[in-house]
Design a protein around this motif. Structure first.
Motif, short mmCIF file in Angstrom:
data_model
loop_
_atom_site.label_atom_id
_atom_site.label_comp_id
_atom_site.label_asym_id
_atom_site.label_seq_id
_atom_site.Cartn_x
_atom_site.Cartn_y
_atom_site.Cartn_z
N GLU A 114 0.83 -1.21 0.00
CA GLU A 114 0.00 0.00 0.00
C GLU A 114 0.86 1.26 0.00
OE1 GLU A 114 -0.45 -2.66 1.85
OE2 GLU A 114 -2.58 -3.07 2.15
N ARG A 115 1.97 1.22 0.71
CA ARG A 115 2.84 2.39 0.77
C ARG A 115 3.49 2.65 -0.59
NH1 ARG A 115 6.62 3.56 5.65
NH2 ARG A 115 6.36 5.59 4.66
N VAL A 116 3.84 1.58 -1.29
CA VAL A 116 4.42 1.73 -2.63
C VAL A 116 3.40 2.38 -3.56
CG1 VAL A 116 5.11 0.44 -4.69
CG2 VAL A 116 6.14 -0.10 -2.48
N GLU A 117 2.16 1.89 -3.54
CA GLU A 117 1.13 2.46 -4.42
C GLU A 117 0.88 3.93 -4.10
OE1 GLU A 117 -0.39 1.80 -7.24
OE2 GLU A 117 0.99 0.12 -7.25
N ALA A 118 0.83 4.25 -2.78
CA ALA A 118 0.60 5.64 -2.37
C ALA A 118 1.75 6.52 -2.83
CB ALA A 118 0.43 5.71 -0.86
N ALA A 119 2.99 6.00 -2.70
CA ALA A 119 4.16 6.77 -3.10
C ALA A 119 4.14 7.04 -4.61
CB ALA A 119 5.43 6.03 -2.71
N LEU A 120 3.78 6.02 -5.39
CA LEU A 120 3.72 6.19 -6.85
C LEU A 120 2.65 7.21 -7.23
CD1 LEU A 120 4.23 2.50 -8.00
CD2 LEU A 120 5.81 4.39 -8.36
N ALA A 121 1.52 7.16 -6.52
CA ALA A 121 0.44 8.12 -6.81
C ALA A 121 0.91 9.55 -6.53
CB ALA A 121 -0.79 7.80 -5.96
N GLN A 122 1.71 9.72 -5.49
CA GLN A 122 2.18 11.06 -5.11
C GLN A 122 3.08 11.68 -6.19
OE1 GLN A 122 4.01 11.21 -1.19
NE2 GLN A 122 2.49 9.76 -0.43
N ILE A 123 3.73 10.84 -6.99
CA ILE A 123 4.64 11.39 -8.01
C ILE A 123 4.09 11.17 -9.42
CG2 ILE A 123 6.76 11.27 -6.66
CD1 ILE A 123 7.36 8.56 -7.97
N GLY A 124 2.76 10.92 -9.50
CA GLY A 124 2.11 10.82 -10.80
C GLY A 124 2.44 9.56 -11.57
N LEU A 125 2.81 8.48 -10.85
CA LEU A 125 3.17 7.22 -11.53
C LEU A 125 2.31 6.06 -11.04
CD1 LEU A 125 7.09 7.52 -11.57
CD2 LEU A 125 5.50 8.02 -13.42
N SER A 126 1.05 6.31 -10.78
CA SER A 126 0.14 5.24 -10.35
C SER A 126 0.16 4.09 -11.34
CB SER A 126 -1.29 5.78 -10.22
OG SER A 126 -1.40 6.61 -9.10
N GLY A 127 0.22 2.86 -10.82
CA GLY A 127 0.17 1.69 -11.68
C GLY A 127 1.51 1.31 -12.29
N PHE A 128 2.59 2.01 -11.93
CA PHE A 128 3.90 1.74 -12.51
C PHE A 128 4.69 0.71 -11.71
CE2 PHE A 128 2.97 5.13 -15.21
CZ PHE A 128 4.01 5.46 -16.07
N GLY A 129 4.10 0.15 -10.65
CA GLY A 129 4.84 -0.73 -9.75
C GLY A 129 5.52 -1.91 -10.42
N GLN A 130 4.88 -2.49 -11.42
CA GLN A 130 5.45 -3.68 -12.08
C GLN A 130 6.38 -3.34 -13.23
OE1 GLN A 130 5.06 -6.69 -10.76
NE2 GLN A 130 3.89 -5.61 -9.18
N ARG A 131 6.53 -2.06 -13.55
CA ARG A 131 7.33 -1.66 -14.70
C ARG A 131 8.81 -1.93 -14.48
NH1 ARG A 131 4.77 2.59 -17.92
NH2 ARG A 131 6.80 3.12 -18.79
N ASP A 132 9.51 -2.19 -15.58
CA ASP A 132 10.97 -2.30 -15.57
C ASP A 132 11.52 -0.88 -15.56
OD1 ASP A 132 13.66 -2.44 -16.34
OD2 ASP A 132 13.32 -4.11 -17.73
N PRO A 133 12.45 -0.55 -14.65
CA PRO A 133 12.99 0.81 -14.60
C PRO A 133 13.56 1.27 -15.93
CG PRO A 133 13.71 -0.43 -12.68
CD PRO A 133 13.01 -1.41 -13.58
N ALA A 134 14.04 0.33 -16.76
CA ALA A 134 14.63 0.70 -18.05
C ALA A 134 13.61 1.34 -18.98
CB ALA A 134 15.25 -0.53 -18.71
N THR A 135 12.32 1.13 -18.72
CA THR A 135 11.27 1.70 -19.59
C THR A 135 10.87 3.11 -19.19
OG1 THR A 135 9.41 0.86 -18.27
CG2 THR A 135 10.34 -0.62 -19.94
N LEU A 136 11.46 3.63 -18.11
CA LEU A 136 11.08 4.95 -17.62
C LEU A 136 11.90 6.05 -18.30
CD1 LEU A 136 10.90 4.36 -13.74
CD2 LEU A 136 9.10 4.02 -15.44
N SER A 137 11.30 7.24 -18.38
CA SER A 137 12.04 8.40 -18.88
C SER A 137 12.97 8.90 -17.77
CB SER A 137 11.06 9.52 -19.25
OG SER A 137 10.44 10.03 -18.06
#
Length: 211
Positions: A114-137
């Motif tokens: 839950e803390r991970v999801e809340a943290a991602l939402a705070q930085i505008g990246l909701s739903g990115f938890g399963q993403r590979d970091p290499a795919t990020l800008s």
């Protein structure tokens, strides 16, 4: 905001081969950013290495660093309670975005998912938890690195030119995000940079080093 955390640098003196690189006395209060500016070779990154606990043996250093009234000068790096942000986000490539965020959390942290999801939402990246970091800008990686730092619950933060590799149009936005979050968390922070705009956005005291 935590009004307890404060960082005091007492008579810090760092030399190389008997030649003084820098001498510094400073206090950084909760949520404040102290900026240390200077050209390459002036000792900025050496200061951070000393405070973080991994100064190379070639340097001679004296003075004390007090974090929340505890002398941390002789403590091993992992026990100093200091978080670091570097030029590169340094996300772990073998972990997902969510895995990177969980990595820094204290072991006993409840409700990590839950803390991970809340943290991602705070930085505008909701739903990115399963993403590979290499795919990020670049900007997204910087945001994840910041949240990983905050989730590790440090008592102070050292920033080693963390905006220098970002595109110009992103820099101001990421700077504002970083400084706003550090202020909200009440974390005393020390920024080293050669970019005057970094210092202006940080909004705190500036100490200039020379060669």
């Amino acid at each position: 905001m935590n009004d307890r955390h404060h960082l005091v640098l007492k008579d810090i003196h760092i030399a190389l081969d008997g030649v003084t690189l820098l001498a510094l006395d400073a206090e950084v209060g909760p949520g404040e950013v102290l900026t240390v500016m200077g050209p390459s070779g002036s000792g900025k990154s050496t200061l951070l290495a000393y405070l973080a606990g991994f100064l190379a043996p070639a340097f001679q250093a004296s003075g004390r660093a007090l974090l929340d009234d505890q002398d941390i000068t002789a403590l091993p790096a992992e026990r100093r309670g200091i978080g670091l942000l570097f030029q590169d986000p340094l996300l772990f490539p073998h972990l997902s975005v969510g895995g990177n965020l969980r990595f820094g959390m204290p072991r006993a942290t409840p409700d990590k998912a839950e803390r991970v999801e809340a943290a991602l939402a705070q930085i505008g990246l909701s739903g990115f938890g399963q993403r590979d970091p290499a795919t990020l800008s670049g900007g997204q990686k910087s945001r994840v690195a910041l949240m990983r730092l905050l989730l590790s619950e440090p008592c102070a933060v050292l920033l080693d030119e963390p905006f220098s590799k970002l595109d110009t149009h992103l820099r101001h936005e990421i700077r504002q995000l970083v400084f706003d979050r550090l202020r909200a968390a009440g974390l005393p922070s020390l920024l080293v940079t050669h970019d005057r705009e970094d210092a202006e956005d940080a909004g705190g005291r500036v100490i200039e080093l020379s060669h």
